[in-house]
Scaffold this motif. Structure first.
Motif, PDB file in Angstrom:
ATOM      1  N   LEU A   1      -6.968   6.720   4.266  1.00 42.18           N
ATOM      2  CA  LEU A   1      -6.231   5.499   3.751  1.00 42.18           C
ATOM      3  C   LEU A   1      -5.339   6.194   5.112  1.00 42.18           C
ATOM      4  CD1 LEU A   1      -6.473   5.293  -0.138  1.00 42.18           C
ATOM      5  CD2 LEU A   1      -7.111   3.797   2.011  1.00 42.18           C
TER       6      LEU A   1
ATOM      7  N   TRP B   1       0.985  -1.331   0.235  1.00 42.23           N
ATOM      8  CA  TRP B   1      -0.274  -0.003   0.400  1.00 42.23           C
ATOM      9  C   TRP B   1       0.883   1.130   0.118  1.00 42.23           C
ATOM     10  CZ3 TRP B   1      -5.559   0.391   2.216  1.00 42.23           C
ATOM     11  CH2 TRP B   1      -6.417  -0.677   1.836  1.00 42.23           C
TER      12      TRP B   1
ATOM     13  N   THR C   1       2.834   1.664  -3.033  1.00 42.37           N
ATOM     14  CA  THR C   1       0.871   2.347  -4.369  1.00 42.37           C
ATOM     15  C   THR C   1       0.912   3.375  -4.546  1.00 42.37           C
ATOM     16  OG1 THR C   1       0.153  -0.113  -3.859  1.00 42.37           O
ATOM     17  CG2 THR C   1      -0.707   1.743  -5.093  1.00 42.37           C
TER      18      THR C   1
ATOM     19  N   PHE D   1     -13.101   0.715 -14.444  1.00 43.76           N
ATOM     20  CA  PHE D   1     -12.712   0.907 -13.793  1.00 43.76           C
ATOM     21  C   PHE D   1     -11.352   2.389 -13.695  1.00 43.76           C
ATOM     22  CE2 PHE D   1     -12.526   1.988  -9.311  1.00 43.76           C
ATOM     23  CZ  PHE D   1     -13.673   3.455  -9.315  1.00 43.76           C
TER      24      PHE D   1
ATOM     25  N   PHE E   1      -5.343  -6.386  -4.913  1.00 47.06           N
ATOM     26  CA  PHE E   1      -5.579  -6.853  -4.142  1.00 47.06           C
ATOM     27  C   PHE E   1      -6.016  -8.190  -3.383  1.00 47.06           C
ATOM     28  CE2 PHE E   1      -7.318  -2.438  -5.208  1.00 47.06           C
ATOM     29  CZ  PHE E   1      -6.239  -1.308  -3.889  1.00 47.06           C
TER      30      PHE E   1
ATOM     31  N   PRO F   1      -0.562   7.759  -5.524  1.00 46.47           N
ATOM     32  CA  PRO F   1      -0.377   6.327  -6.503  1.00 46.47           C
ATOM     33  C   PRO F   1      -0.039   7.215  -8.356  1.00 46.47           C
ATOM     34  CG  PRO F   1      -2.807   7.499  -5.276  1.00 46.47           C
ATOM     35  CD  PRO F   1      -1.388   8.272  -4.551  1.00 46.47           C
TER      36      PRO F   1
ATOM     37  N   ALA G   1      -9.577   2.767  -1.427  1.00 47.66           N
ATOM     38  CA  ALA G   1      -8.341   2.378  -1.669  1.00 47.66           C
ATOM     39  C   ALA G   1      -7.995   1.862  -3.221  1.00 47.66           C
ATOM     40  CB  ALA G   1      -7.187   1.215  -1.410  1.00 47.66           C
ATOM     41  N   LEU G   2      -8.764   1.064  -3.377  1.00 49.79           N
ATOM     42  CA  LEU G   2      -9.012   1.153  -5.080  1.00 49.79           C
ATOM     43  C   LEU G   2      -8.603   1.718  -5.912  1.00 49.79           C
ATOM     44  CD1 LEU G   2      -8.806  -1.895  -7.494  1.00 49.79           C
ATOM     45  CD2 LEU G   2     -11.777  -0.835  -7.141  1.00 49.79           C
ATOM     46  N   ALA G   3     -10.279   3.117  -6.054  1.00 47.99           N
ATOM     47  CA  ALA G   3     -10.687   4.160  -6.621  1.00 47.99           C
ATOM     48  C   ALA G   3      -8.788   4.839  -6.532  1.00 47.99           C
ATOM     49  CB  ALA G   3     -11.635   5.155  -6.333  1.00 47.99           C
ATOM     50  N   LYS G   4      -8.462   5.241  -5.621  1.00 49.31           N
ATOM     51  CA  LYS G   4      -7.034   5.931  -4.615  1.00 49.31           C
ATOM     52  C   LYS G   4      -6.213   5.913  -5.608  1.00 49.31           C
ATOM     53  CE  LYS G   4      -5.520   9.783  -2.682  1.00 49.31           C
ATOM     54  NZ  LYS G   4      -6.321  11.217  -3.287  1.00 49.31           N
ATOM     55  N   SER G   5      -5.851   4.119  -5.890  1.00 52.66           N
ATOM     56  CA  SER G   5      -4.747   3.613  -6.609  1.00 52.66           C
ATOM     57  C   SER G   5      -4.657   4.448  -7.960  1.00 52.66           C
ATOM     58  CB  SER G   5      -4.739   2.575  -6.253  1.00 52.66           C
ATOM     59  OG  SER G   5      -5.700   1.644  -7.174  1.00 52.66           O
TER      60      SER G   5
ATOM     61  N   PRO H   1      -4.346  -1.492   7.008  1.00 51.28           N
ATOM     62  CA  PRO H   1      -4.837  -1.676   5.751  1.00 51.28           C
ATOM     63  C   PRO H   1      -6.262  -2.906   5.701  1.00 51.28           C
ATOM     64  CG  PRO H   1      -3.059  -2.181   4.946  1.00 51.28           C
ATOM     65  CD  PRO H   1      -3.232  -2.002   6.284  1.00 51.28           C
ATOM     66  N   ASP H   2      -7.193  -2.965   5.140  1.00 49.12           N
ATOM     67  CA  ASP H   2      -8.542  -3.451   5.670  1.00 49.12           C
ATOM     68  C   ASP H   2      -9.425  -4.299   4.440  1.00 49.12           C
ATOM     69  OD1 ASP H   2     -10.775  -4.680   7.532  1.00 49.12           O
ATOM     70  OD2 ASP H   2     -10.994  -2.441   7.713  1.00 49.12           O
ATOM     71  N   PHE H   3      -9.480  -4.620   4.403  1.00 48.64           N
ATOM     72  CA  PHE H   3     -10.507  -5.965   3.471  1.00 48.64           C
ATOM     73  C   PHE H   3     -12.213  -5.824   3.753  1.00 48.64           C
ATOM     74  CE2 PHE H   3      -6.297  -6.452   2.548  1.00 48.64           C
ATOM     75  CZ  PHE H   3      -6.370  -5.676   1.211  1.00 48.64           C
ATOM     76  N   GLU H   4     -12.725  -5.700   4.561  1.00 47.69           N
ATOM     77  CA  GLU H   4     -13.861  -5.777   5.414  1.00 47.69           C
ATOM     78  C   GLU H   4     -14.716  -4.784   5.081  1.00 47.69           C
ATOM     79  OE1 GLU H   4     -15.569  -8.492   6.909  1.00 47.69           O
ATOM     80  OE2 GLU H   4     -12.986  -9.242   6.325  1.00 47.69           O
TER      81      GLU H   4
ATOM     82  N   ASN I   1     -11.812  -7.174  -4.853  1.00 44.99           N
ATOM     83  CA  ASN I   1     -12.286  -6.270  -4.839  1.00 44.99           C
ATOM     84  C   ASN I   1     -13.090  -5.508  -5.829  1.00 44.99           C
ATOM     85  OD1 ASN I   1     -12.007  -3.413  -3.076  1.00 44.99           O
ATOM     86  ND2 ASN I   1     -10.200  -3.326  -3.204  1.00 44.99           N
TER      87      ASN I   1
ATOM     88  N   LEU J   1      -0.375   4.908  -1.324  1.00 47.63           N
ATOM     89  CA  LEU J   1      -2.458   4.268  -1.145  1.00 47.63           C
ATOM     90  C   LEU J   1      -1.945   5.606   0.537  1.00 47.63           C
ATOM     91  CD1 LEU J   1      -4.077   1.343  -1.888  1.00 47.63           C
ATOM     92  CD2 LEU J   1      -3.996   4.098  -2.636  1.00 47.63           C
TER      93      LEU J   1
ATOM     94  N   LEU K   1     -12.992   0.663   3.065  1.00 51.89           N
ATOM     95  CA  LEU K   1     -11.796   0.767   3.092  1.00 51.89           C
ATOM     96  C   LEU K   1     -10.826   0.488   1.458  1.00 51.89           C
ATOM     97  CD1 LEU K   1      -9.738   2.824   4.413  1.00 51.89           C
ATOM     98  CD2 LEU K   1      -8.468   1.330   5.590  1.00 51.89           C
ATOM     99  N   ALA K   2     -10.740  -1.037   1.611  1.00 51.24           N
ATOM    100  CA  ALA K   2     -10.086  -1.671   0.454  1.00 51.24           C
ATOM    101  C   ALA K   2     -10.969  -0.942  -1.026  1.00 51.24           C
ATOM    102  CB  ALA K   2     -10.320  -2.631   0.141  1.00 51.24           C
ATOM    103  N   LYS K   3     -12.017  -0.612  -1.465  1.00 48.74           N
ATOM    104  CA  LYS K   3     -12.981   0.036  -2.788  1.00 48.74           C
ATOM    105  C   LYS K   3     -12.112   1.760  -2.374  1.00 48.74           C
ATOM    106  CE  LYS K   3     -16.887  -2.582  -2.962  1.00 48.74           C
ATOM    107  NZ  LYS K   3     -15.973  -3.516  -1.627  1.00 48.74           N
TER     108      LYS K   3
END
Lengths: 271, 284
Positions: B8, A52, A55, A100, A83, A75, B186-190, B13-16, A87, A57, B182-184
């Protein structure tokens, strides 16, 4: 310039309700262009934190990390992260999920349609464009997330235990698929896993992290031929390398236990 | 663009997916998503129950000569519904107008407030008690006060409707917007997403199921308040007709009005269960 990833003694401490959590401590790593590097270590040793951070993050508290010669502080388009779980966004269909990143980068998605279709075809997902994630199996979902990361063609792929949630057989298939993608696309890959067998099968070089706080324990050059058929995982030499790395990790745990600093993940509430 | 996302930056980091409770405090999502009627067997069963109840009622009332002021026969109610419709139609339109006008204003403010407040935790904590106060205080009680200020026209009722529906929409939307993943994010942020892109493409879709529930509950609360404030004062609206007919003991006409009110209520429910099916079916 050879090292596309250059990590210099990075550390990260989280402030949690139960006091500070030292996730990684002065970890260093170098990855050459086009190389496949794996990072292994027990659960909770900060592998996800490292990725992370790379990346962009979250910031590291100490040390520096460079990607393509530039210090990481946000990023970048040259880096794609995959991930632990697929995700995927459940309210978007597969095509919309895959495109996306392009949408976020304000690219014209229609211009990339052909490439996306080709990528989906490469992971045998043609015909699933209009399906929703919940209609797909775990392995299929993770294949979608690989295509999503490839959709904007980053030079570097950071993979965070991408197949950890899958069953053993699907995992082996995904490993083989990944090697195929790596060979074809020539990406630089940093692959985090807690499975030594997987790391040895995939990577040219394996970095071993100590239990938390994660720091450098050892680096192993994996001297197995390429291309690697799946049968290689049944050969003597493969087992020897795996055993050697396992011994190293057991030793690290023993050492921490002796020093009384070992935090077993089996009893820990903090991940 | 901020270099790091505030959430973030310091989180492990958390995937729930985290939702306060699985759904909100006012979760009626079951009514939005799970009632599905299939096939002639179920439809004919539902119709049979209606026929038995209405027919039985009609039979009993005729058999025992129950007078209309005690309980009207279904046939008399139906007759009143048809014959008095030209008379009732303007009142129907007035109540519907109060509801729509008040609801549009209240729901929009509630939704915007929810979206803004959840981004600023401090403000959220300061404002929420007042929103709860609005929810717990029947806004109907304010109508007489509003009438003193604004007169016996439609405005006090519109304000009462928006005060009743707005907080309902807001409190449910807040629950939705507080769902974090958080994971989603993070996804967009990445991919370099801006704060606004993260809101539009991650936080808002995540919140949408709860927003739709809020809009439904707000609509029903708005209807109750519209009919109630008709009763409090003035000479128009369906609520006014309800008090009028009941004071004359003209129960068939009274029930005819109740049916008109129920039609509005059922339409609200159908509208939002359709919207829910279209935009939030991924939660099923």
């Amino acid at each position: 310039m050879d090292d596309v990833i250059d990590v210099q003694k990075v550390s990260k401490v989280y402030a949690s309700e139960r006091g500070p959590v030292h996730a990684i401590d002065r970890f260093s790593m170098k990855v050459r262009e086009g190389d496949f590097v794996a990072i292994v270590g027990p659960s909770g040793c900060g592998k996800t934190t490292l990725l992370w951070g790379l990346t962009g993050l979250h910031p590291f508290n100490g040390g520096r990390a460079y990607i393509l010669g530039e210090e990481v502080n946000k990023p970048r388009k040259e880096v794609g992260i995959i991930f632990q779980q697929s995700n995927l966004l459940p309210w978007r269909n597969i095509y919309q999920n895959v495109s996306f990143p392009l949408e976020i980068m304000k690219e014209n998605v229609a211009e990339h349609e052909e490439r996306i279709k080709e990528l989906l075809d490469g992971v045998e997902l043609t015909g699933f464009e209009n399906h929703f994630p919940r209609e797909l199996s775990g392995g299929m979902q993770q294949r979608v997330s690989i295509v999503r990361a490839l959709s904007y063609d980053p030079k570097i792929l950071l993979m965070d235990e991408p197949f950890g949630a899958l069953d053993a057989y699907t995992r082996d298939e995904m490993d083989t698929l990944l090697l195929g993608i790596w060979k074809k696309t020539q990406k630089t890959i940093a692959f985090v896993t807690h499975r030594i067998e997987e790391a040895v099968y995939l990577a040219n070089k394996v970095y071993v992290m100590t239990p938390r706080p994660g720091t450098n324990s050892a680096v192993f050059d994996i001297d197995l031929p390429r291309p690697r058929p799946e049968g290689i995982t049944m050969e003597q030499k493969y087992f020897e390398i795996v055993a050697e790395i396992k011994r190293r990790i057991v030793k690290d745990v023993e050492k921490q236990k002796e020093e009384g600093v070992y935090q077993s993940q089996a009893y820990s509430t903090v991940t | 663009m901020d270099a790091y996302d505030k959430q973030l930056e310091e989180e492990i980091p958390d995937f729930e997916e985290h939702a306060p409770g699985k759904h909100g405090a006012f979760d009626i999502s079951a009514t939005v998503s799970s009632v599905k009627i299939h096939g002639w067997k179920q439809v004919s069963g539902i119709l049979a129950v209606a026929i038995v109840i209405l027919g039985g009622l009609e039979l009993l009332i005729r058999l025992f000569h129950v007078p209309e002021f005690v309980f009207p026969a279904p046939s008399a109610t139906f007759k009143a519904l048809v014959t008095s419709f030209p008379n009732n139609y303007p009142h129907f339109l007035i109540t519907l107008g109060e509801l729509v006008a008040g609801y549009v204003v209240g729901a929009s403010i509630g939704l915007v407030l929810a979206a803004v407040l959840t981004q600023v935790p401090y403000l959220e904590k300061v404002i929420t008690p007042y929103i709860l106060l609005l929810i717990c205080t029947p806004t109907l009680a304010l109508v007489p006060l509003l009438m003193l200020k604004l007169g016996f026209n439609i405005w006090p009722r519109i304000i009462a409707v928006s005060l009743a529906s707005g907080p309902m929409v807001m409190i449910n939307s807040v629950t939705g917007f507080r769902r974090t993943d958080l994971a989603k994010i993070a996804l967009a942020k990445s991919y370099g997403a801006t704060t606004f892109q993260i809101f539009r493409k991650i936080r808002f879709p995540l919140a949408l199921p709860m927003i739709i529930v809020g809009l439904l509950v707000g609509g029903i609360f708005g209807l109750i308040t519209a009919v109630g404030s008709d009763m409090v004062g003035g000479k128009m609206g369906l609520g006014n007709k309800i008090s009028y007919y009941s004071s004359l003991a003209r129960m068939a006409h009274f029930f005819a009005i109740i049916i008109l009110v129920a039609i509005i209520g059922i339409s609200i429910w159908i509208l939002f269960s359709r919207v829910g099916k279209k935009w939030a079916s991924w939660t099923e």
